[in-house]
Design an enzyme around this catalytic site. Structure first.
Site, PDB file in Angstrom:
ATOM      1  N   THR A   1       7.429  -2.350  -3.524  1.00  0.00           N
ATOM      2  CA  THR A   1       8.471  -3.151  -2.863  1.00  0.00           C
ATOM      3  C   THR A   1       9.763  -2.340  -2.831  1.00  0.00           C
ATOM      4  O   THR A   1       9.998  -1.585  -1.904  1.00  0.00           O
ATOM      5  CB  THR A   1       8.665  -4.511  -3.561  1.00  0.00           C
ATOM      6  OG1 THR A   1       8.829  -4.309  -4.965  1.00  0.00           O
ATOM      7  CG2 THR A   1       7.471  -5.422  -3.325  1.00  0.00           C
TER       8      THR A   1
ATOM      9  N   LYS B   1       3.433  -0.533  -9.719  1.00  0.00           N
ATOM     10  CA  LYS B   1       4.664  -0.705  -8.954  1.00  0.00           C
ATOM     11  C   LYS B   1       5.683  -1.400  -9.833  1.00  0.00           C
ATOM     12  O   LYS B   1       5.341  -2.140 -10.762  1.00  0.00           O
ATOM     13  CB  LYS B   1       4.434  -1.498  -7.659  1.00  0.00           C
ATOM     14  CG  LYS B   1       4.010  -2.943  -7.814  1.00  0.00           C
ATOM     15  CD  LYS B   1       5.085  -3.965  -8.082  1.00  0.00           C
ATOM     16  CE  LYS B   1       6.194  -3.917  -7.059  1.00  0.00           C
ATOM     17  NZ  LYS B   1       7.226  -4.990  -7.355  1.00  0.00           N
TER      18      LYS B   1
ATOM     19  N   THR C   1       8.462  -6.994 -14.115  1.00  0.00           N
ATOM     20  CA  THR C   1       8.061  -7.276 -12.734  1.00  0.00           C
ATOM     21  C   THR C   1       7.319  -6.090 -12.212  1.00  0.00           C
ATOM     22  O   THR C   1       7.852  -5.251 -11.534  1.00  0.00           O
ATOM     23  CB  THR C   1       9.199  -7.612 -11.787  1.00  0.00           C
ATOM     24  OG1 THR C   1       8.608  -7.955 -10.537  1.00  0.00           O
ATOM     25  CG2 THR C   1      10.147  -6.538 -11.516  1.00  0.00           C
TER      26      THR C   1
ATOM     27  N   GLU D   1      16.043   0.358 -10.577  1.00  0.00           N
ATOM     28  CA  GLU D   1      16.936   0.299  -9.409  1.00  0.00           C
ATOM     29  C   GLU D   1      18.310   0.880  -9.739  1.00  0.00           C
ATOM     30  O   GLU D   1      19.030   0.368 -10.592  1.00  0.00           O
ATOM     31  CB  GLU D   1      17.042  -1.145  -8.925  1.00  0.00           C
ATOM     32  CG  GLU D   1      15.738  -1.635  -8.322  1.00  0.00           C
ATOM     33  CD  GLU D   1      15.673  -3.135  -8.108  1.00  0.00           C
ATOM     34  OE1 GLU D   1      14.806  -3.563  -7.334  1.00  0.00           O
ATOM     35  OE2 GLU D   1      16.468  -3.853  -8.714  1.00  0.00           O
TER      36      GLU D   1
ATOM     37  N   ASN E   1      20.530  -5.468  -5.777  1.00  0.00           N
ATOM     38  CA  ASN E   1      20.179  -6.846  -6.123  1.00  0.00           C
ATOM     39  C   ASN E   1      21.166  -7.874  -5.586  1.00  0.00           C
ATOM     40  O   ASN E   1      20.814  -9.047  -5.438  1.00  0.00           O
ATOM     41  CB  ASN E   1      20.033  -6.954  -7.643  1.00  0.00           C
ATOM     42  CG  ASN E   1      18.758  -6.288  -8.116  1.00  0.00           C
ATOM     43  OD1 ASN E   1      17.670  -6.816  -7.949  1.00  0.00           O
ATOM     44  ND2 ASN E   1      18.890  -5.087  -8.659  1.00  0.00           N
TER      45      ASN E   1
ATOM     46  N   THR F   1      19.378 -10.853   1.587  1.00  0.00           N
ATOM     47  CA  THR F   1      20.287 -11.003   2.747  1.00  0.00           C
ATOM     48  C   THR F   1      20.461  -9.691   3.486  1.00  0.00           C
ATOM     49  O   THR F   1      21.087  -9.672   4.538  1.00  0.00           O
ATOM     50  CB  THR F   1      21.663 -11.504   2.283  1.00  0.00           C
ATOM     51  OG1 THR F   1      22.189 -10.598   1.296  1.00  0.00           O
ATOM     52  CG2 THR F   1      21.570 -12.900   1.712  1.00  0.00           C
TER      53      THR F   1
END
Length: 386
Positions: free
Chosen positions: A139, A165, A176, A259, A381, A386
């Site tokens: 992702t 992942k 996650t 991230e 994040n 959006t």
């Protein structure tokens, strides 16, 4: 190993990249671990049911781009439909299929796209390509995570290979992440379950990127039994070490890909009273945003590390504590003079950082992996949906 795979671009991911993965293999012994988050995703709930009833599986199906989490009864029914579609496409029983999803929480799966994707992937099976399989389940990952190794028992070769992942929303129980390991050894399920627990505790349950426990975390190891290697009491430790090697490399890749991360940080707690104590202290350091931002800023601020130790309320005698950053001894029962500029350069010039904390109260230890925390994490994040 006779593992076939198919991938498809079903249009679930906004990027338009591969978002369906189907894996098919002979009926195989397996072991699985799932998230402990109370908001467990629909596929996790479904898979737990399958695992409680089924000793062997023959297929795995994964969609990326949509977590199918927080989706209620409709979400559960869609997870079951994914298993049914996969089973019909591959000519196997539905109970032989485990289902996984990853992506945005709280959105129902577009089942028309999912159905087309599974059927497309199932109709174009090929030899397992670890990189392509890892790509299909990714992702926000910045790179694809896969690793393999071989082992030798009584002059017979066996293979262990895996994909994973994960980049954000990473914290134990599980994180996650999705991770799948495959091996061709012959092994009974109780032994495989035992090895899985040991390996997962030391790898995927000893990493943290942001302290956020996910809804979809899943780890599965599949043993196809196709090799001549049979695992027993005399060789199971060696086999476990090979599984651990693959799992650790995948877990470290997840942390490296945190991230916005720029550093992989290895936290080693030594001389603890118990393993649980060592793990709790290592985790407390790994979860400290003050510590993680200091690492991002190349600041050897040891006070943030020891403060994280103190907040465990264990009652550590800090007069017995020693703390190293790489080769720099920062604290030994009291503040020490050290070359702050050189310590900062160590942080600046290395992508992998080592912290060693000696408690002086026992013989147990634990290693935990985390990453630094920087501007990019907030950017990714803050704009995720959006």
């Amino acid at each position: 190993m006779n593992i076939k795979m198919g991938v498809a671009k079903a249009g679930i991911k906004p990027s338009g990249d591969y978002d369906i993965l189907v894996l098919k293999f002979p009926p195989s012994v397996y072991s699985a671990v799932f998230t402990k988050n109370s908001l467990a995703a629909a596929p996790v709930i479904y898979d737990r049911l399958v695992c409680s009833l089924q000793d062997k599986i023959s297929a795995i199906v994964v969609n990326s781009g949509n977590a199918n989490a927080g989706t209620g009864q409709e979400g559960f029914e869609n997870a079951e439909k994914m298993a049914q579609i996969t089973a019909e496409s591959l000519g196997i029983d539905k109970e032989e299929v485990l289902v996984f999803s990853t992506g945005v929480i709280g959105v129902q799966l577009p089942m028309d796209k999912v159905k087309d994707g599974i059927e497309t992937a199932s109709s174009s099976l090929q030899e397992l390509d670890l990189e392509l399989a890892a790509r299909a389940i990714s992702t926000t990952d910045a790179f694809y995570k896969y690793y393999e190794t071989n082992g030798l028992i009584e002059d017979k070769v066996f293979t262990v290979k895996g994909i994973a992942k994960g980049a954000g929303m990473i914290h134990p129980n599980m994180a996650t992440m999705l991770a799948y390991i495959f091996t061709d050894v012959k092994i009974d399920k109780p032994t495989l379950d035992q090895i899985t627990k040991l390996v997962v505790d030391r790898t995927f349950n000893s990493i943290s990127v942001d302290g956020c426990e996910s809804t979809n975390d899943s780890f599965v190891i599949v043993a196809t039994g196709e090799s001549d290697v049979e695992i027993n009491d005399s060789n199971k430790l060696y086999f476990a070490k090979k599984v651990y090697e693959v799992a650790l490399e995948l877990a470290k890749m997840i942390v490296k890909d945190g991230e916005g991360a720029t550093k992989l940080i290895e936290i080693n707690v030594h001389q603890a009273f118990s393993k649980d104590e060592a793990r709790k202290i290592a985790e407390s350091i790994a979860l400290s945003n003050l510590f993680k931002t200091a690492m991002f800023g190349n600041d050897p601020n040891w006070g943030r590390i020891l403060a994280a130790v103190g907040q465990t309320h264990i009652g550590i005698d800090f007069s017995q504590v020693k703390l190293y950053l790489g080769d720099f001894l920062l604290y030994s029962g009291q503040p020490l003079e050290f070359d702050k500029k050189q310590a900062s350069e160590y942080l600046k010039n290395n992508k992998e950082i080592r912290i060693d904390l000696y408690l002086g109260r026992g013989e147990e230890e634990w290693t935990y992996y985390t990453c630094d925390l920087g501007y990019k994490y907030v950017e990714i994040n803050a704009e995720y949906t959006t």
